[in-house]
Motif scaffolding. Structure first.
Motif, mmCIF file in Angstrom:
data_model
loop_
_atom_site.group_PDB
_atom_site.id
_atom_site.type_symbol
_atom_site.label_atom_id
_atom_site.label_comp_id
_atom_site.label_asym_id
_atom_site.label_seq_id
_atom_site.Cartn_x
_atom_site.Cartn_y
_atom_site.Cartn_z
ATOM 1 N N TYR A 23 -11.170 -8.917 -16.904
ATOM 2 C CA TYR A 23 -11.779 -8.148 -15.817
ATOM 3 C C TYR A 23 -13.262 -7.890 -16.056
ATOM 4 C CZ TYR A 23 -7.106 -6.884 -14.114
ATOM 5 O OH TYR A 23 -5.826 -6.908 -13.621
ATOM 6 N N ALA A 24 -14.001 -7.917 -14.938
ATOM 7 C CA ALA A 24 -15.324 -7.305 -14.865
ATOM 8 C C ALA A 24 -15.172 -5.996 -14.118
ATOM 9 C CB ALA A 24 -16.305 -8.218 -14.142
ATOM 10 N N LEU A 25 -15.652 -4.893 -14.695
ATOM 11 C CA LEU A 25 -15.550 -3.578 -14.078
ATOM 12 C C LEU A 25 -16.895 -3.194 -13.491
ATOM 13 C CD1 LEU A 25 -13.467 -1.588 -16.734
ATOM 14 C CD2 LEU A 25 -12.684 -3.200 -14.993
ATOM 15 N N LEU A 26 -16.923 -2.908 -12.181
ATOM 16 C CA LEU A 26 -18.152 -2.535 -11.494
ATOM 17 C C LEU A 26 -18.131 -1.062 -11.142
ATOM 18 C CD1 LEU A 26 -17.705 -5.726 -10.760
ATOM 19 C CD2 LEU A 26 -19.466 -5.269 -9.065
ATOM 20 N N GLY A 27 -19.226 -0.375 -11.473
ATOM 21 C CA GLY A 27 -19.316 1.051 -11.187
ATOM 22 C C GLY A 27 -18.839 1.849 -12.378
ATOM 23 N N LEU A 28 -19.749 2.181 -13.282
ATOM 24 C CA LEU A 28 -19.358 2.771 -14.562
ATOM 25 C C LEU A 28 -19.469 4.286 -14.552
ATOM 26 C CD1 LEU A 28 -20.919 0.125 -16.971
ATOM 27 C CD2 LEU A 28 -18.671 0.134 -15.845
ATOM 28 N N ASP A 44 -0.479 -4.798 -20.711
ATOM 29 C CA ASP A 44 0.122 -5.997 -21.291
ATOM 30 C C ASP A 44 -0.587 -7.279 -20.871
ATOM 31 O OD1 ASP A 44 2.067 -4.410 -22.479
ATOM 32 O OD2 ASP A 44 3.474 -4.654 -20.810
ATOM 33 N N LEU A 45 -1.182 -7.270 -19.677
ATOM 34 C CA LEU A 45 -1.662 -8.520 -19.082
ATOM 35 C C LEU A 45 -3.159 -8.524 -18.787
ATOM 36 C CD1 LEU A 45 1.251 -9.032 -16.499
ATOM 37 C CD2 LEU A 45 1.023 -10.081 -18.764
ATOM 38 N N GLY A 46 -3.896 -7.530 -19.274
ATOM 39 C CA GLY A 46 -5.309 -7.446 -18.936
ATOM 40 C C GLY A 46 -6.217 -7.256 -20.134
ATOM 41 N N ASP A 47 -7.487 -7.591 -19.926
ATOM 42 C CA ASP A 47 -8.511 -7.375 -20.940
ATOM 43 C C ASP A 47 -9.838 -7.167 -20.207
ATOM 44 O OD1 ASP A 47 -9.750 -7.187 -23.426
ATOM 45 O OD2 ASP A 47 -10.099 -9.349 -23.560
ATOM 46 N N VAL A 48 -10.677 -6.282 -20.703
ATOM 47 C CA VAL A 48 -11.994 -6.047 -20.127
ATOM 48 C C VAL A 48 -13.016 -6.842 -20.924
ATOM 49 C CG1 VAL A 48 -13.769 -4.357 -19.560
ATOM 50 C CG2 VAL A 48 -11.345 -3.747 -19.357
ATOM 51 N N THR A 49 -13.725 -7.748 -20.250
ATOM 52 C CA THR A 49 -14.713 -8.581 -20.933
ATOM 53 C C THR A 49 -16.134 -8.333 -20.434
ATOM 54 O OG1 THR A 49 -14.389 -10.376 -19.340
ATOM 55 C CG2 THR A 49 -13.043 -10.414 -21.350
ATOM 56 N N THR A 50 -16.274 -7.640 -19.273
ATOM 57 C CA THR A 50 -17.595 -7.476 -18.685
ATOM 58 C C THR A 50 -17.698 -6.114 -18.011
ATOM 59 O OG1 THR A 50 -17.648 -9.859 -18.228
ATOM 60 C CG2 THR A 50 -19.306 -8.491 -17.128
ATOM 61 N N LEU A 51 -18.809 -5.415 -18.268
ATOM 62 C CA LEU A 51 -19.116 -4.158 -17.597
ATOM 63 C C LEU A 51 -20.377 -4.354 -16.761
ATOM 64 C CD1 LEU A 51 -18.533 -1.515 -20.437
ATOM 65 C CD2 LEU A 51 -16.933 -2.289 -18.681
ATOM 66 N N VAL A 52 -20.355 -3.800 -15.535
ATOM 67 C CA VAL A 52 -21.459 -3.994 -14.602
ATOM 68 C C VAL A 52 -21.929 -2.638 -14.105
ATOM 69 C CG1 VAL A 52 -22.263 -5.248 -12.575
ATOM 70 C CG2 VAL A 52 -20.306 -6.132 -13.865
ATOM 71 N N SER A 53 -23.227 -2.381 -14.244
ATOM 72 C CA SER A 53 -23.765 -1.087 -13.846
ATOM 73 C C SER A 53 -25.127 -1.262 -13.185
ATOM 74 C CB SER A 53 -23.879 -0.174 -15.069
ATOM 75 O OG SER A 53 -24.236 1.137 -14.682
ATOM 76 N N SER A 54 -25.778 -0.133 -12.882
ATOM 77 C CA SER A 54 -27.066 -0.161 -12.201
ATOM 78 C C SER A 54 -28.167 -0.740 -13.062
ATOM 79 C CB SER A 54 -27.452 1.256 -11.744
ATOM 80 O OG SER A 54 -27.411 2.155 -12.845
ATOM 81 N N SER A 55 -28.002 -0.691 -14.368
ATOM 82 C CA SER A 55 -29.015 -1.238 -15.273
ATOM 83 C C SER A 55 -28.337 -2.001 -16.396
ATOM 84 C CB SER A 55 -29.885 -0.123 -15.863
ATOM 85 O OG SER A 55 -29.162 0.639 -16.812
ATOM 86 N N THR A 56 -29.030 -3.028 -16.848
ATOM 87 C CA THR A 56 -28.516 -3.806 -17.976
ATOM 88 C C THR A 56 -28.380 -2.922 -19.210
ATOM 89 O OG1 THR A 56 -29.613 -5.775 -17.101
ATOM 90 C CG2 THR A 56 -28.874 -5.853 -19.379
ATOM 91 N N GLU A 57 -29.355 -2.042 -19.421
ATOM 92 C CA GLU A 57 -29.331 -1.176 -20.607
ATOM 93 C C GLU A 57 -28.078 -0.315 -20.640
ATOM 94 O OE1 GLU A 57 -29.359 2.277 -22.883
ATOM 95 O OE2 GLU A 57 -29.656 2.388 -20.712
ATOM 96 N N SER A 73 -26.252 -6.009 -15.221
ATOM 97 C CA SER A 73 -26.637 -5.170 -14.092
ATOM 98 C C SER A 73 -26.009 -5.712 -12.804
ATOM 99 C CB SER A 73 -28.156 -5.148 -13.943
ATOM 100 O OG SER A 73 -28.626 -6.427 -13.526
ATOM 101 N N TYR A 74 -26.089 -4.903 -11.742
ATOM 102 C CA TYR A 74 -25.598 -5.357 -10.443
ATOM 103 C C TYR A 74 -26.348 -6.608 -9.987
ATOM 104 C CZ TYR A 74 -23.233 -0.819 -10.015
ATOM 105 O OH TYR A 74 -22.434 0.274 -10.211
ATOM 106 N N ASP A 75 -27.655 -6.620 -10.167
ATOM 107 C CA ASP A 75 -28.432 -7.796 -9.766
ATOM 108 C C ASP A 75 -27.975 -9.032 -10.533
ATOM 109 O OD1 ASP A 75 -29.929 -6.361 -7.948
ATOM 110 O OD2 ASP A 75 -31.604 -6.009 -9.333
ATOM 111 N N GLU A 76 -27.716 -8.866 -11.801
ATOM 112 C CA GLU A 76 -27.235 -9.999 -12.604
ATOM 113 C C GLU A 76 -25.852 -10.440 -12.149
ATOM 114 O OE1 GLU A 76 -29.443 -9.255 -16.887
ATOM 115 O OE2 GLU A 76 -27.832 -7.892 -16.287
ATOM 116 N N PHE A 77 -25.016 -9.480 -11.781
ATOM 117 C CA PHE A 77 -23.696 -9.821 -11.239
ATOM 118 C C PHE A 77 -23.842 -10.670 -9.981
ATOM 119 C CE2 PHE A 77 -20.420 -8.650 -8.063
ATOM 120 C CZ PHE A 77 -19.305 -9.188 -8.685
#
Length: 356
Positions: A23-28, A44-57, A73-77
């Motif tokens: 999963y990529a999670l948007l909105g942190l 059992d069936l999921g993993d978080v590999t990407t976090l997406v927020s307003s800033s890369t930092e 960041s959102y722009d990068e997404f």
């Protein structure tokens, strides 16, 4: 009844134990970081590999703190960054931002689990459905009550005739929002971000949608009243809201909601032969009360807090993706709720009955 209780927590929907959805999670915000992320990591069936927020930092910082591979960041997404690192997208941003991220996910051919309510207006929700259908991308709306054991077992009982014929429904959902998040400028109190209002969009939808799921009936007419009193609710009309809905087959429903009240969640369905009540009903730890004739049964499952409910929901979604099965509830299902919420606000504003 004993056999039914023995199988209470079983995942009757699960058809595979093989595979992982990344999963990529948007909105942190706090819900995504404190509830959704740990729910997936313990699933059992999921993993978080990407976090997406307003800033890369911010995204990279939270990714490092939580052992996640990518923070963008959102722009990068939108530009497709890290798109090879995830299989599906969870959208947990404020309501009015859902569409733009779902559009990008569809362009990237990524299935979407989108928080409810699905958008800030019917028009934007309709666009979301169209985009996903055109791209042939699964869109599921995150009604986590659908995978709560209490709700699923109650639905079975209703289908088996425990209630007799459904007659009436009462639902309430209230919470002290300003105590939970002491910020009068938060997005749930901004109609540009939340949508038609705050209490019905954020809380009333639980009673409405769970009833639709349990009874397999939709509202056909609604009348309502709402008001706001506290200064923080000046921009939204429904600090306090009440509505009367008529469902198919003439089932009557009363629903009350408030973002500025003592926390209380309740859903009670009465039929010609019996009654099923959830008290508390939502936000984890649902307790099921059954009454019919001389029978009276209470079933609790305290382990099912909000995080555990989300774990079930994410595994259900992953199970559908891994087995190429249809998701429930899909975007069309979510659109019906959007029309109901709009009708409640319209009925209150015009002091009239609105037909659906």
């Amino acid at each position: 009844m004993l056999d039914w209780i023995d199988s209470y927590d079983e995942r009757d929907w699960q058809t595979t134990t093989d595979g992982t959805v990344r999963y990529a999670l948007l909105g942190l915000g706090w819900w995504t970081v404190d509830v959704a992320l740990p729910a997936i990591e313990s699933s059992d069936l999921g993993d978080v590999t990407t976090l997406v927020s307003s800033s890369t930092e911010k995204a990279q910082r939270l990714a490092e703190e939580n052992g996640v591979d990518h923070g963008i960041s959102y722009d990068e997404f939108h530009d497709g960054a890290a798109s090879e690192a995830y299989d599906a997208v969870y959208v947990g941003t404020p309501n009015a931002y859902h569409l733009e991220y779902v559009e990008t996910a569809a362009d990237l051919n990524k299935p979407v689990l989108c928080e409810k309510p699905m958008e800030a207006s019917i028009e934007r929700a309709e666009r979301m459905v169209e985009v996903c259908e055109d791209a042939d991308v699964p869109l599921m709306i995150a009604y986590r009550m659908h995978t709560d054991p209490a709700v699923r077992r109650a639905r079975e009982l209703i289908e088996d005739g425990f209630l007799g014929e459904p007659v009436s429904v009462y639902g309430n959902n209230s919470q002290p929002l300003l105590e939970m998040i002491p910020d009068p400028d938060q997005w749930r109190l901004d109609p540009d971000l939340s949508g038609y209002g705050t209490s019905v969009m954020d809380l009333g939808i639980y009673s409405i949608n769970t009833t639709r799921y349990l009874l397999n009936r939709d509202p056909v007419a609604v009348q309502s009243q709402m008001s706001s009193h506290h200064d923080a609710f000046d921009d939204v009309p429904d600090e306090r809201s009440s509505a009367i809905l008529v469902l198919e087959d003439d089932v009557k429903m009363v629903t009350t909601d408030s973002q500025h009240a003592h926390e209380d969640t309740n859903l009670k369905i009465t039929g010609t032969e019996g009654q099923i009540e959830f008290q508390p009903a939502f936000h984890g730890q649902a307790t099921l009360h059954l009454s019919r004739g001389d029978l009276s049964v209470t079933v609790e499952h305290d382990a099912f807090d909000a995080e555990r409910e989300m774990e079930e929901e994410f595994d259900y979604f992953a199970n559908c993706l891994l087995t190429d099965s249809d998701v429930y509830a899909d975007g069309r299902h979510g659109l019906t709720d959007m029309r109901i919420v709009q009708a409640i606000h319209e009925a209150a504003e015009n002091d009239d009955v609105v037909e659906l």
